[in-house]
Motif scaffolding. Structure first.
Motif, short mmCIF file in Angstrom:
data_model
loop_
_atom_site.label_atom_id
_atom_site.label_comp_id
_atom_site.label_asym_id
_atom_site.label_seq_id
_atom_site.Cartn_x
_atom_site.Cartn_y
_atom_site.Cartn_z
N UNK A 260 30.57 -23.00 24.28
CA UNK A 260 29.18 -23.19 25.00
C UNK A 260 29.02 -21.96 25.71
N UNK A 261 27.89 -21.30 26.00
CA UNK A 261 27.86 -20.10 26.75
C UNK A 261 26.29 -19.95 27.39
N UNK A 262 26.36 -19.20 28.35
CA UNK A 262 24.97 -19.07 29.17
C UNK A 262 24.65 -17.64 29.27
N UNK A 263 23.28 -17.21 28.88
CA UNK A 263 22.80 -15.85 29.00
C UNK A 263 23.03 -15.25 30.36
N UNK A 264 23.73 -14.36 30.73
CA UNK A 264 23.89 -13.77 31.98
C UNK A 264 23.78 -12.09 31.78
N UNK A 265 22.72 -11.70 31.44
CA UNK A 265 22.36 -10.24 30.97
C UNK A 265 22.67 -9.30 32.02
N UNK A 266 22.28 -9.66 33.04
CA UNK A 266 22.34 -8.45 34.14
C UNK A 266 23.54 -7.81 34.20
N UNK A 267 24.62 -8.44 34.00
CA UNK A 267 25.95 -7.70 34.02
C UNK A 267 26.37 -6.70 32.99
N UNK A 268 25.49 -6.98 32.01
CA UNK A 268 25.60 -6.00 30.76
C UNK A 268 24.76 -4.95 30.94
N UNK A 269 24.06 -4.70 31.80
CA UNK A 269 22.98 -3.59 32.06
C UNK A 269 23.86 -2.41 32.31
N UNK A 270 23.42 -1.25 31.70
CA UNK A 270 24.21 -0.01 32.00
C UNK A 270 24.41 0.30 33.31
N UNK A 271 23.54 0.15 34.28
CA UNK A 271 23.67 0.53 35.79
C UNK A 271 24.72 -0.35 36.43
N UNK A 272 24.62 -1.64 36.12
CA UNK A 272 25.64 -2.58 36.75
C UNK A 272 27.27 -2.45 36.10
N UNK A 273 26.86 -2.12 34.85
CA UNK A 273 28.35 -1.99 34.12
C UNK A 273 28.88 -0.57 34.78
N UNK A 274 28.15 0.54 35.22
CA UNK A 274 28.90 1.69 35.73
C UNK A 274 29.37 1.03 37.32
N UNK A 275 28.38 0.31 38.05
CA UNK A 275 28.79 -0.18 39.27
C UNK A 275 30.09 -0.97 39.25
N UNK A 276 30.34 -1.77 38.26
CA UNK A 276 31.54 -2.58 37.86
C UNK A 276 32.66 -1.52 37.82
N UNK A 277 32.46 -0.42 37.20
CA UNK A 277 33.34 0.68 37.12
C UNK A 277 34.16 1.01 38.19
N UNK A 278 33.11 1.24 39.13
CA UNK A 278 33.27 1.81 40.46
C UNK A 278 34.14 0.66 41.06
N UNK A 279 33.66 -0.49 41.28
CA UNK A 279 34.40 -1.58 41.73
C UNK A 279 35.84 -1.81 41.19
#
Length: 383
Positions: free
Chosen positions: A136-155
């Motif tokens: 089972x899975x739930x859509x959590x689309x925002x963390x797959x956005x390019x901007x937030x993926x770059x932010x995650x890279x910084x974190x």
């Protein structure tokens, strides 16, 4: 190369999100690229079964895209042993019952959020799925956005040092529907139909904060209805009974504070429809849908407050663009790929119904905080 068909019952594809992001830009896009290569000599070929209440609308979509399978009978589709996955992007009020039926039928389930109208129902879905042994899975689309993926890279790189605060701005002006058609469906503004911006957006903020910075430990929110009357798809006026704006403060484990404004009654004066500014001891960043800009402490200017002189600095020019360093696909499609790999190859996947329950919990406590006018602790959820 062996091609294996995975039949996916897609409920709610006549809606904007279900059609554009999940059917066209995810499932049909996978078909256009020849299927999903699992890397072991197997290619998954997604075969959608379009499911909903309006047969004429489903058939029009099927004809437009050369699809074969259409149904208005959920029970019959779930009884079909050839259907592997049930996907739900219906209105919130209809989702919980349909997911229960799919789980009982032994189908793997993938769903939009919120997964239920309350925490008790969301946790029950997670328990039922665990007991049934389905994936089972739930859509959590925002963390797959390019901007937030770059932010995650910084974190992940430790760029921020100790994170102090997160400030988020989300929203845009949704027309009332009288002199210009509204760009969101009318049910979004009726609480009795599962509408409201807290129910819609707080689940997003829960997983964004959780994934990037840590678990939310408390919430203090003010939800309000700025526009009390709107006009529906037929030009008929109705009372907006759901909140259309919410102003939230969230404590995060470790001590960081997040402030996020969510509104469908705000005019945009920023670069993207959603932006997050993260400030830490060693640096700061501002991330949106696609872009992310950063400023390290070694490159931080020294502004001086002087209201008697005009500002001569262009503050935006003092930030550095974080490079892509990768090709970014559609975020909904990328999560679909991960879920289908999880279903058929058992690869790790943690965006499940329990994660979805955390989002429902935060929305529920956010509304309670607003009603009671106080800060409320957010306990950990578990099965």
């Amino acid at each position: 190369m062996t091609r294996r068909t995975v039949r996916i019952a897609m409920n709610g594809v006549t809606g904007r999100m279900g059609y554009r992001q999940h059917l066209v830009r995810s499932i049909l896009a996978l078909r256009e690229q020849g299927g999903l290569d699992l890397g072991d000599g197997t290619v998954l070929w997604p075969e959608p079964v379009l499911l909903g209440r309006r047969e004429h609308a489903l058939r029009e979509i099927a004809e437009r895209h050369g699809l074969e399978h259409v149904s208005t009978d959920l029970d019959t589709v779930l009884a079909d042993p050839d259907v592997d996955v049930y996907f739900d992007s219906q209105v919130t009020s209809a989702r919980e019952e349909s997911l229960r039926k799919a789980i009982a039928a032994g189908k793997h389930v993938y769903t939009e959020k919120p997964t239920a109208t309350g925490l008790a129902g969301a946790l029950e879905l997670a328990r039922l799925a665990q007991d049934r042994g389905i994936r089972h899975g739930v859509v959590q689309d925002k963390i797959f956005l390019p901007g937030l993926r770059k932010l995650k890279r910084l974190v992940d790189a430790g760029f921020f040092g100790r994170v102090l605060s997160v400030r988020g701005e989300f929203g845009y002006w949704v027309f009332e529907g009288d002199w210009q058609p509204a760009q969101r469906p009318s049910w979004n503004y009726r609480a009795e139909d599962g509408g409201g911006i807290v129910v819609d957006m707080f689940p997003h903020w829960e997983y964004v904060l959780h994934e990037l910075f840590g678990r939310v430990t408390s919430v203090q929110a003010l939800a309000t209805t700025h526009i009390p009357q709107r006009w529906d798809e037929h030009g008929k006026p109705y009372d907006a009974t759901a909140d259309d704006a919410a102003y939230g403060i969230f404590e995060i484990e470790g001590g960081a504070i997040a402030q996020i404004n969510s509104s469908w009654a705000v005019r945009v004066h920023r670069d993207e429809l959603v932006e997050f500014q993260v400030d830490g001891t060693h640096g700061s960043a501002v991330a949106g849908l696609r872009h992310c800009r950063a400023q390290h402490r070694g490159a931080t200017p020294k502004p001086v407050w002087n209201p008697d002189l005009p500002a001569t600095e262009v503050f935006r020019d003092q930030w550095q663009e974080v490079p892509d360093n990768a090709e970014f696909d559609n975020g909904f499609k990328e999560q679909w790929e991960l879920f289908l790999r999880h279903v058929h190859a058992g690869t790790p996947y943690h965006w499940d119904l329990l994660a979805g329950a955390r989002g429902v919990q935060l929305a529920e406590l956010g509304l309670r905080s607003s009603a009671e006018g106080r800060r409320i602790d957010v306990p950990e959820v578990a099965l």
